[in-house]
Write a protein that holds these residues in place. Structure first.
Motif, PDB file in Angstrom:
ATOM      1  N   UNK A 110       5.701  17.224  -3.874  1.00 55.21           N
ATOM      2  CA  UNK A 110       6.988  17.907  -3.929  1.00 55.21           C
ATOM      3  C   UNK A 110       6.719  19.784  -4.110  1.00 55.21           C
ATOM      4  N   UNK A 111       5.442  19.935  -3.566  1.00 50.55           N
ATOM      5  CA  UNK A 111       5.261  21.318  -3.333  1.00 50.55           C
ATOM      6  C   UNK A 111       5.100  21.530  -1.617  1.00 50.55           C
ATOM      7  N   UNK A 112       5.527  20.779  -0.933  1.00 53.53           N
ATOM      8  CA  UNK A 112       5.514  21.378   0.673  1.00 53.53           C
ATOM      9  C   UNK A 112       6.673  21.875   1.066  1.00 53.53           C
ATOM     10  N   UNK A 113       6.237  22.862   1.884  1.00 49.89           N
ATOM     11  CA  UNK A 113       5.305  22.810   3.281  1.00 49.89           C
ATOM     12  C   UNK A 113       4.529  23.926   1.705  1.00 49.89           C
ATOM     13  N   UNK A 114       2.994  23.715   2.273  1.00 51.30           N
ATOM     14  CA  UNK A 114       1.933  24.248   2.105  1.00 51.30           C
ATOM     15  C   UNK A 114       1.352  25.073   2.249  1.00 51.30           C
ATOM     16  N   UNK A 115       1.022  25.465   3.473  1.00 51.40           N
ATOM     17  CA  UNK A 115       1.042  26.829   3.964  1.00 51.40           C
ATOM     18  C   UNK A 115       2.863  26.975   5.116  1.00 51.40           C
ATOM     19  N   UNK A 116       2.652  28.825   5.422  1.00 51.86           N
ATOM     20  CA  UNK A 116       4.600  28.767   6.091  1.00 51.86           C
ATOM     21  C   UNK A 116       3.709  28.428   7.187  1.00 51.86           C
ATOM     22  N   UNK A 117       4.759  28.415   8.042  1.00 52.21           N
ATOM     23  CA  UNK A 117       4.332  28.435   9.474  1.00 52.21           C
ATOM     24  C   UNK A 117       3.604  27.174  10.585  1.00 52.21           C
ATOM     25  N   UNK A 118       3.352  25.823   9.058  1.00 48.51           N
ATOM     26  CA  UNK A 118       2.632  24.485   9.684  1.00 48.51           C
ATOM     27  C   UNK A 118       2.834  23.245   9.247  1.00 48.51           C
ATOM     28  N   UNK A 119       3.235  22.625   9.767  1.00 51.00           N
ATOM     29  CA  UNK A 119       3.999  21.352   9.108  1.00 51.00           C
ATOM     30  C   UNK A 119       2.360  20.749   8.616  1.00 51.00           C
ATOM     31  N   UNK A 120       3.119  19.824   6.990  1.00 55.53           N
ATOM     32  CA  UNK A 120       1.778  19.411   6.237  1.00 55.53           C
ATOM     33  C   UNK A 120       1.463  17.865   6.721  1.00 55.53           C
ATOM     34  N   UNK A 121       0.346  17.602   6.097  1.00 61.39           N
ATOM     35  CA  UNK A 121       0.405  16.010   6.596  1.00 61.39           C
ATOM     36  C   UNK A 121      -0.850  15.412   5.289  1.00 61.39           C
ATOM     37  N   UNK A 122      -0.125  14.518   4.984  1.00 61.48           N
ATOM     38  CA  UNK A 122      -0.986  14.060   3.577  1.00 61.48           C
ATOM     39  C   UNK A 122      -1.648  12.990   3.648  1.00 61.48           C
ATOM     40  N   UNK A 123      -2.995  11.800   3.843  1.00 60.74           N
ATOM     41  CA  UNK A 123      -3.533  11.654   3.937  1.00 60.74           C
ATOM     42  C   UNK A 123      -3.697  10.500   2.790  1.00 60.74           C
ATOM     43  N   UNK A 124      -2.966   9.678   2.548  1.00 60.07           N
ATOM     44  CA  UNK A 124      -2.649   9.048   0.750  1.00 60.07           C
ATOM     45  C   UNK A 124      -3.821   7.607   0.747  1.00 60.07           C
TER      46      UNK A 124
ATOM     47  N   UNK B 293       0.764  -1.208  -0.451  1.00 59.91           N
ATOM     48  CA  UNK B 293      -0.008  -0.045   0.042  1.00 59.91           C
ATOM     49  C   UNK B 293       0.813   1.462   0.116  1.00 59.91           C
ATOM     50  N   UNK B 294       1.793   1.291   0.627  1.00 55.96           N
ATOM     51  CA  UNK B 294       2.600   2.298   0.951  1.00 55.96           C
ATOM     52  C   UNK B 294       4.104   2.240  -0.300  1.00 55.96           C
ATOM     53  N   UNK B 295       3.983   1.525  -1.257  1.00 54.31           N
ATOM     54  CA  UNK B 295       4.777   1.304  -2.675  1.00 54.31           C
ATOM     55  C   UNK B 295       5.016   2.720  -3.692  1.00 54.31           C
ATOM     56  N   UNK B 296       3.644   2.934  -3.449  1.00 50.34           N
ATOM     57  CA  UNK B 296       3.923   4.594  -4.362  1.00 50.34           C
ATOM     58  C   UNK B 296       4.118   5.450  -4.153  1.00 50.34           C
ATOM     59  N   UNK B 297       4.079   5.621  -2.920  1.00 46.84           N
ATOM     60  CA  UNK B 297       4.776   6.684  -1.750  1.00 46.84           C
ATOM     61  C   UNK B 297       5.674   6.688  -1.449  1.00 46.84           C
ATOM     62  N   UNK B 298       6.415   6.130  -1.636  1.00 41.36           N
ATOM     63  CA  UNK B 298       8.077   5.957  -1.134  1.00 41.36           C
ATOM     64  C   UNK B 298       8.633   5.973  -2.312  1.00 41.36           C
ATOM     65  N   UNK B 299       8.165   5.106  -4.157  1.00 40.33           N
ATOM     66  CA  UNK B 299       9.034   5.440  -4.644  1.00 40.33           C
ATOM     67  C   UNK B 299       8.754   6.954  -5.076  1.00 40.33           C
ATOM     68  N   UNK B 300       7.740   7.473  -5.082  1.00 37.84           N
ATOM     69  CA  UNK B 300       7.586   9.332  -5.565  1.00 37.84           C
ATOM     70  C   UNK B 300       8.925   9.762  -4.679  1.00 37.84           C
ATOM     71  N   UNK B 301       8.581   9.685  -3.204  1.00 36.63           N
ATOM     72  CA  UNK B 301       9.722  10.602  -2.278  1.00 36.63           C
ATOM     73  C   UNK B 301      10.666  10.172  -2.589  1.00 36.63           C
ATOM     74  N   UNK B 302      11.582   8.949  -2.634  1.00 37.38           N
ATOM     75  CA  UNK B 302      13.282   8.767  -2.655  1.00 37.38           C
ATOM     76  C   UNK B 302      12.582   8.829  -4.336  1.00 37.38           C
ATOM     77  N   UNK B 303      12.601   8.353  -5.477  1.00 37.05           N
ATOM     78  CA  UNK B 303      12.714   8.626  -6.674  1.00 37.05           C
ATOM     79  C   UNK B 303      12.058  10.078  -7.191  1.00 37.05           C
ATOM     80  N   UNK B 304      11.751  11.220  -6.599  1.00 33.12           N
ATOM     81  CA  UNK B 304      11.406  12.157  -7.262  1.00 33.12           C
ATOM     82  C   UNK B 304      11.260  13.442  -6.148  1.00 33.12           C
ATOM     83  N   UNK B 305      11.086  12.974  -4.978  1.00 35.26           N
ATOM     84  CA  UNK B 305      10.877  14.152  -4.475  1.00 35.26           C
ATOM     85  C   UNK B 305      11.806  14.992  -3.408  1.00 35.26           C
TER      86      UNK B 305
END
Length: 291
Positions: free
Chosen positions: A234-248, A49-61
């Motif tokens: 790849x576009x994080x942070x989405x808001x200055x001063x706030x941590x970001x969370x992606x619900x995948x 379930x996480x394979x595509x997430x890790x692919x995006x992170x390690x090979x692009x982001x």
């Protein structure tokens, strides 16, 4: 404000690059299937379930260099759901942190590839697996980078069942209070845990609103749409001063139709027959991706 990541299939990365990422994700799933055919088996469902997430992170982001795994300016990744270590090992091997051949030693006596990741493995930032600790570790990494004057980001991948741990929300409060906007959490929302459906065990929705209430910038996305994942992360942070969370939003066991969405795929020890079946399915996927 809660937003939803775009749903178009091809975005800024283009068709050719998207095909390369899809092929890489399939290779990662093939490696995981091979490890799960060993005598100890492995947590296949959450790794898939996480394979595509890790692919995006390690090979692009992420900004990283396998030849300099401890570079101070690197982005950091914490696999809070450490039981999905087979997915991380497969990803690290594909990215060049360790030889692909070493994956065959997984869970064998003397191997550094244990059931949960440890620092002995290049690219592993912290030993994880006691659920609920990864986000707090991420806070420490993000704060440390800021104090050192680095503009790096820290990504923490959590399971949705893991959100039942109170320590996750303590860390979420701390991250928002400290304004750690270089911290990015990703929730692998596959809606299944060992004992069944996550929401039947502990209701989570409206999950996005909960994160927003803790002071985070929130997006939701299809966790198997690589173009969307690359664009959102790849576009994080989405808001200055706030941590970001992606619900995948993901499917446990994604990639093997005979296991997808079933609690039985949580931990798998493949027989020779089912290993061959899994490899055949993934092999067909790879052929389609390379056309």
């Amino acid at each position: 404000m809660t937003t939803t990541a775009g749903t178009e299939t091809v975005g800024a990365i283009g068709d050719t690059r998207l095909g390369e990422l899809r092929e890489r994700a399939t290779r990662i799933r093939e490696h995981v299937a091979d490890m799960c055919a060993g005598p100890e088996g492995g947590h296949l469902g959450g790794a898939y379930s996480a394979a595509d997430i890790m692919t995006a992170l390690y090979f692009d982001v992420m900004n990283l260099d396998p030849d300099r795994p401890d570079a101070p300016e690197r982005d950091r990744f914490v696999l809070s759901k450490g039981h999905a270590a087979v997915g991380l090992y497969a990803t690290l091997a594909e990215r060049g942190y360790l030889p692909v051949d070493e994956l065959a030693t997984y869970a064998r006596p003397g191997s550094r590839l244990m059931g949960h990741p440890v620092r002995a493995v290049p690219g592993v930032e912290a030993a994880t697996g006691s659920l609920g600790h990864g986000l707090a570790l991420g806070c420490g990494f993000a704060l440390g980078a800021r104090l050192d004057g680095h503009d790096s980001r820290t990504f923490v991948l959590m399971g949705d069942g893991e959100l039942q741990e109170g320590s996750v929300w303590e860390a979420a409060i701390g991250a928002a209070s400290l304004g750690l906007d270089r911290l990015v959490a990703v929730v692998d929302r596959n809606s299944l845990q060992l004992t069944g459906d996550t929401d039947s065990i502990a209701a989570m929705e409206p999950l996005a609103d909960r994160w927003r209430g803790f002071g985070w910038a929130v997006q939701e996305a299809d966790g198997h749409d690589l173009a969307t994942l690359v664009r959102a992360l790849g576009t994080t942070p989405w808001e200055p001063g706030r941590p970001s969370v992606l619900i995948a939003r993901t499917v446990k066991g994604r990639g093997l139709p005979f296991l997808e969405g079933r609690t039985a795929c949580h931990y798998v020890t493949f027989s020779e027959r089912n290993h061959a079946k899994a490899r055949a399915v993934l092999g067909r996927s790879r052929k389609e991706e390379t056309r």
